[in-house]
Write an enzyme that holds these catalytic residues in place. Structure first.
Site, mmCIF file in Angstrom:
data_model
loop_
_atom_site.group_PDB
_atom_site.id
_atom_site.type_symbol
_atom_site.label_atom_id
_atom_site.label_comp_id
_atom_site.label_asym_id
_atom_site.label_seq_id
_atom_site.Cartn_x
_atom_site.Cartn_y
_atom_site.Cartn_z
ATOM 1 N N ASP A 82 -39.234 -30.661 75.159
ATOM 2 C CA ASP A 82 -39.972 -30.787 76.423
ATOM 3 C C ASP A 82 -41.457 -31.072 76.226
ATOM 4 O OD1 ASP A 82 -37.561 -30.185 77.628
ATOM 5 O OD2 ASP A 82 -37.992 -28.045 77.682
ATOM 6 N N LYS B 251 -41.651 -36.354 75.843
ATOM 7 C CA LYS B 251 -41.130 -37.556 75.167
ATOM 8 C C LYS B 251 -40.797 -38.658 76.163
ATOM 9 C CE LYS B 251 -37.952 -34.893 73.347
ATOM 10 N NZ LYS B 251 -38.474 -33.547 73.678
ATOM 11 N N GLY C 117 -33.535 -33.382 78.722
ATOM 12 C CA GLY C 117 -33.982 -33.757 80.067
ATOM 13 C C GLY C 117 -35.335 -34.417 79.894
ATOM 14 N N HIS C 118 -35.392 -35.741 80.016
ATOM 15 C CA HIS C 118 -36.628 -36.497 79.776
ATOM 16 C C HIS C 118 -37.155 -37.017 81.107
ATOM 17 C CE1 HIS C 118 -35.465 -37.292 75.290
ATOM 18 N NE2 HIS C 118 -35.528 -36.016 75.600
ATOM 19 N N GLN D 244 -34.885 -33.162 72.039
ATOM 20 C CA GLN D 244 -35.240 -31.808 71.578
ATOM 21 C C GLN D 244 -36.526 -31.871 70.739
ATOM 22 O OE1 GLN D 244 -31.510 -32.642 71.065
ATOM 23 N NE2 GLN D 244 -31.604 -32.175 73.230
HETATM 24 P P1 GDP Z 1 -39.274 -34.240 77.312
HETATM 25 O O1 GDP Z 1 -37.986 -33.511 77.271
HETATM 26 O O2 GDP Z 1 -40.012 -34.179 76.012
HETATM 27 O O3 GDP Z 1 -39.149 -35.662 77.805
HETATM 28 O O4 GDP Z 1 -40.196 -33.472 78.360
HETATM 29 P P2 GDP Z 1 -39.719 -32.940 79.811
HETATM 30 O O5 GDP Z 1 -39.617 -34.085 80.738
HETATM 31 O O6 GDP Z 1 -38.555 -32.032 79.687
HETATM 32 O O7 GDP Z 1 -40.946 -31.999 80.166
HETATM 33 C C1 GDP Z 1 -42.257 -32.460 80.240
HETATM 34 C C2 GDP Z 1 -42.775 -32.177 81.646
HETATM 35 O O8 GDP Z 1 -44.180 -32.311 81.672
HETATM 36 C C3 GDP Z 1 -42.254 -33.156 82.680
HETATM 37 O O9 GDP Z 1 -42.156 -32.478 83.917
HETATM 38 C C4 GDP Z 1 -43.342 -34.216 82.729
HETATM 39 O O10 GDP Z 1 -43.389 -34.891 83.982
HETATM 40 C C5 GDP Z 1 -44.571 -33.378 82.537
HETATM 41 N N1 GDP Z 1 -45.695 -34.020 81.834
HETATM 42 C C6 GDP Z 1 -45.686 -34.911 80.817
HETATM 43 N N2 GDP Z 1 -46.929 -35.153 80.371
HETATM 44 C C7 GDP Z 1 -47.760 -34.396 81.136
HETATM 45 C C8 GDP Z 1 -49.168 -34.182 81.129
HETATM 46 O O11 GDP Z 1 -49.928 -34.730 80.345
HETATM 47 N N3 GDP Z 1 -49.668 -33.295 82.070
HETATM 48 C C9 GDP Z 1 -48.856 -32.657 82.953
HETATM 49 N N4 GDP Z 1 -49.425 -31.821 83.812
HETATM 50 N N5 GDP Z 1 -47.523 -32.837 82.972
HETATM 51 C C10 GDP Z 1 -46.981 -33.674 82.062
HETATM 52 P P1 IMO Z 2 -35.468 -32.236 75.454
HETATM 53 O O1 IMO Z 2 -34.930 -33.492 74.822
HETATM 54 C C1 IMO Z 2 -35.835 -27.895 75.338
HETATM 55 C C2 IMO Z 2 -32.455 -25.647 73.647
HETATM 56 C C3 IMO Z 2 -31.642 -24.790 74.590
HETATM 57 C C4 IMO Z 2 -31.182 -23.714 73.633
HETATM 58 C C5 IMO Z 2 -30.939 -24.480 72.336
HETATM 59 C C6 IMO Z 2 -29.508 -24.898 72.115
HETATM 60 O O2 IMO Z 2 -35.538 -32.281 76.928
HETATM 61 O O3 IMO Z 2 -36.736 -31.817 74.793
HETATM 62 P P2 IMO Z 2 -27.845 -26.671 73.196
HETATM 63 O O4 IMO Z 2 -27.523 -26.990 74.615
HETATM 64 O O5 IMO Z 2 -28.394 -27.814 72.420
HETATM 65 O O6 IMO Z 2 -26.701 -26.018 72.484
HETATM 66 O O7 IMO Z 2 -29.009 -25.555 73.268
HETATM 67 O O8 IMO Z 2 -31.760 -25.632 72.422
HETATM 68 N N1 IMO Z 2 -32.576 -27.074 74.064
HETATM 69 C C7 IMO Z 2 -33.691 -27.618 74.555
HETATM 70 N N2 IMO Z 2 -34.894 -27.061 74.870
HETATM 71 N N3 IMO Z 2 -35.650 -29.225 75.484
HETATM 72 C C8 IMO Z 2 -34.476 -29.810 75.148
HETATM 73 O O9 IMO Z 2 -34.313 -31.148 75.142
HETATM 74 C C9 IMO Z 2 -33.414 -28.994 74.695
HETATM 75 N N4 IMO Z 2 -32.139 -29.215 74.327
HETATM 76 C C10 IMO Z 2 -31.646 -28.037 73.937
HETATM 77 O O10 IMO Z 2 -32.438 -24.285 75.636
HETATM 78 O O11 IMO Z 2 -32.231 -22.804 73.392
HETATM 79 MG MG MG Z 3 -36.979 -32.033 78.341
#
Ligand code: GDP
Ligand code: IMO
Ligand code: MG
Length: 423
Positions: free
Chosen positions: A13, A16, A40-41, A224
């Site tokens: 998270d 990415k 979840g991207h 991840q």
């Molecule tokens: P990912 O899994 O690495 O793609 O990241 P996620 O989408 O799960 O989580 C990142 C969260 O931070 C999302 O809700 C993005 O919209 C948000 N986000 C990304 N970059 C920034 C930033 O620079 N500032 C803020 N406030 N939010 C951001």
């Molecule tokens: P992105 O790509 C954050 C965590 C789960 C759990 C552990 C194992 O959005 O960064 P799993 O379902 O893979 O067996 O879960 O890994 N986890 C993540 N945490 N971002 C993710 O993906 C994750 N994918 C799995 O919360 O602790």
């Molecule tokens: Mg994510």
């Protein structure tokens, strides 16, 4: 043409999805190499927020082809939901999205097995996203799995039945109460498989080889983060794939000597969702502020993310394991208003001060050693160039670059595509 990588350096998270979307203008192909719908991207542009789980984050750009590589695990039901959510964008999915025949399939019973395994662990549960990731990779390495290419063979339903029967016996082995209606789950699964079969299946290693030869620019999108890597993460509280750079080679069929830039992405603080050790975790008002301002809720499960200070011991480890060549710092805007910022630069580990990431980072073994820095109060979210960044933020960045010995090339100041500052 070398293949560049974009990898999360923390517990996932990091942002990415946002950065891959921003970078796609410079690439011809975006390829996912591991993980599945546990990811979840999130991308935001033109006031729209979009969450992708299995589909690569270059999908909204006309110029790019998106490849789901052999290292990915695919749940047809979730994949279909993702495609449904994309319908209103009128994308030419058939010619923009290719799926490796060698990618493995998540069956409904894999999801049930995930739930049964977690329930049986009680307090020791991993905090899995319950998407069936662990059981699917277990079948892959156990040489029992089903692959996308199997769906093109006439006997795939027999293979499915025999594997699902085995899973049902395994579910009953766990002494837990899991309620399910397999007939209903299977009806959804078979329908989704029929729709999946309308898409383009490819031998993705061959496709990527030819694309490289033709001079196409390829970016591999990690899912991840490094601390969730099956080998180098905080085992057993990890996911079941190699999230680190090496995973891009095995998950796409790209040779190690073909890897170019390794772009490492991190938040200006740290978050973790699910169970497992987290030395710099905060249980106070500062942690609560990071969660609230940063809107730290899982993009896949909606669970609140645990928050804490930046951990340089862990980040240095991730930079080394991946061979990171450039860094991107996300969510600096969330730290605006903190008077003082802490950065963990060493661990007190079993009575000794260490600077490397040890085997065991549970709270009883590790207490963080912090350096304190001045915070900044300016709102960063409207800033558009590096010369506007406040002095204290520049000092924070300089400190991190010196410690990590890698340049920070992008500073992200908000979730939107446009809130991205190049340095
Ligand atoms: P990912 O899994 O690495 O793609 O990241 P996620 O989408 O799960 O989580 C990142 C969260 O931070 C999302 O809700 C993005 O919209 C948000 N986000 C990304 N970059 C920034 C930033 O620079 N500032 C803020 N406030 N939010 C951001
Ligand atoms: P992105 O790509 C954050 C965590 C789960 C759990 C552990 C194992 O959005 O960064 P799993 O379902 O893979 O067996 O879960 O890994 N986890 C993540 N945490 N971002 C993710 O993906 C994750 N994918 C799995 O919360 O602790
Ligand atoms: Mg994510």
């Amino acid at each position: 043409m070398a293949v560049d990588l974009l990898l999360g350096l923390q517990w996932g998270d990091e942002g990415k999805g946002k950065i891959v979307d921003v970078l796609t203008q410079d690439y011809d192909i975006i390829a996912r190499f591991q993980g599945g719908p546990n990811a979840g991207h999130t991308l935001e542009f033109d006031g729209i927020k979009h969450v992708l789980h299995t589909i690569p984050s270059g999908i909204f750009h006309e110029n790019a082809v998106n490849v789901v590589g052999n290292g990915v695990v695919i749940d047809p039901v979730i994949f279909q939901k993702e495609l449904d959510a994309l319908k209103k964008f009128n994308l030419d999915i058939k010619s923009k999205l290719f799926i490796s025949r060698k990618a493995h399939l998540i069956l409904p019973t894999h999801r049930l097995l995930d739930a049964a395994s977690e329930a049986s662990k009680g307090k020791a549960k991993i905090g899995s996203t319950l998407k069936g990731i662990g059981p699917t990779y277990m079948d892959k390495t156990g040489r029992n799995g089903m692959r996308i290419g199997d769906l093109e063979l006439s006997d795939w339903k027999e293979k499915y039945r025999s594997l699902a029967n085995k899973h049902e016996a395994m579910i009953s082995f766990y002494d837990v109460d899991i309620q399910y209606d397999l007939a209903e789950l299977e009806a959804d699964f078979f329908k989704a498989v029929d729709e999946l079969k309308q898409l383009t299946f490819i031998d993705s290693e061959e496709y990527l080889y030819q694309a490289q030869k033709a001079g196409k620019k390829i970016l591999a999108e990690g899912a991840q983060g490094s601390l969730l890597d099956i080998d180098f993460g905080t085992y057993p509280f990890v996911t079941s794939s190699n999230t680190t750079a090496a995973g891009a080679c095995t998950g796409l069929g790209v040779a190690p000597n073909q890897i170019g830039d390794v772009k490492g992405i991190f938040k200006a603080y740290t978050t973790r969702v699910g169970s497992g050790p987290f030395p710099t975790e905060l249980f106070d008002e500062d942690g609560e502020t990071m969660g609230r301002v940063g809107n730290e809720f899982g993009a896949t499960t909606g669970r609140p993310r645990r928050c804490g200070w930046l951990d340089l011991v862990a980040l240095k480890y991730a930079v080394r394991v991946n061979g990171v060549t450039e860094l991107m710092m996300m969510k600096g805007d969330v730290l605006s208003g903190f008077k003082k910022l802490k950065v963990c630069t060493a661990y007190n580990y079993k009575g000794e001060q260490i600077e490397h990431f040890p085997f065991n980072i549970e709270a009883e073994n590790v207490t963080p050693v912090y350096s304190e820095m001045d915070g900044w109060k300016e709102d960063l979210t409207k800033m558009t160039s590096a010369d506007q960044l406040p002095k204290a933020l520049n000092e924070y960045i300089d400190f991190l670059e010196k410690e990590l010995e890698v340049p920070i090339k992008i500073v992200s100041v908000g979730p939107d595509r446009t809130q991205t500052i190049l340095r």
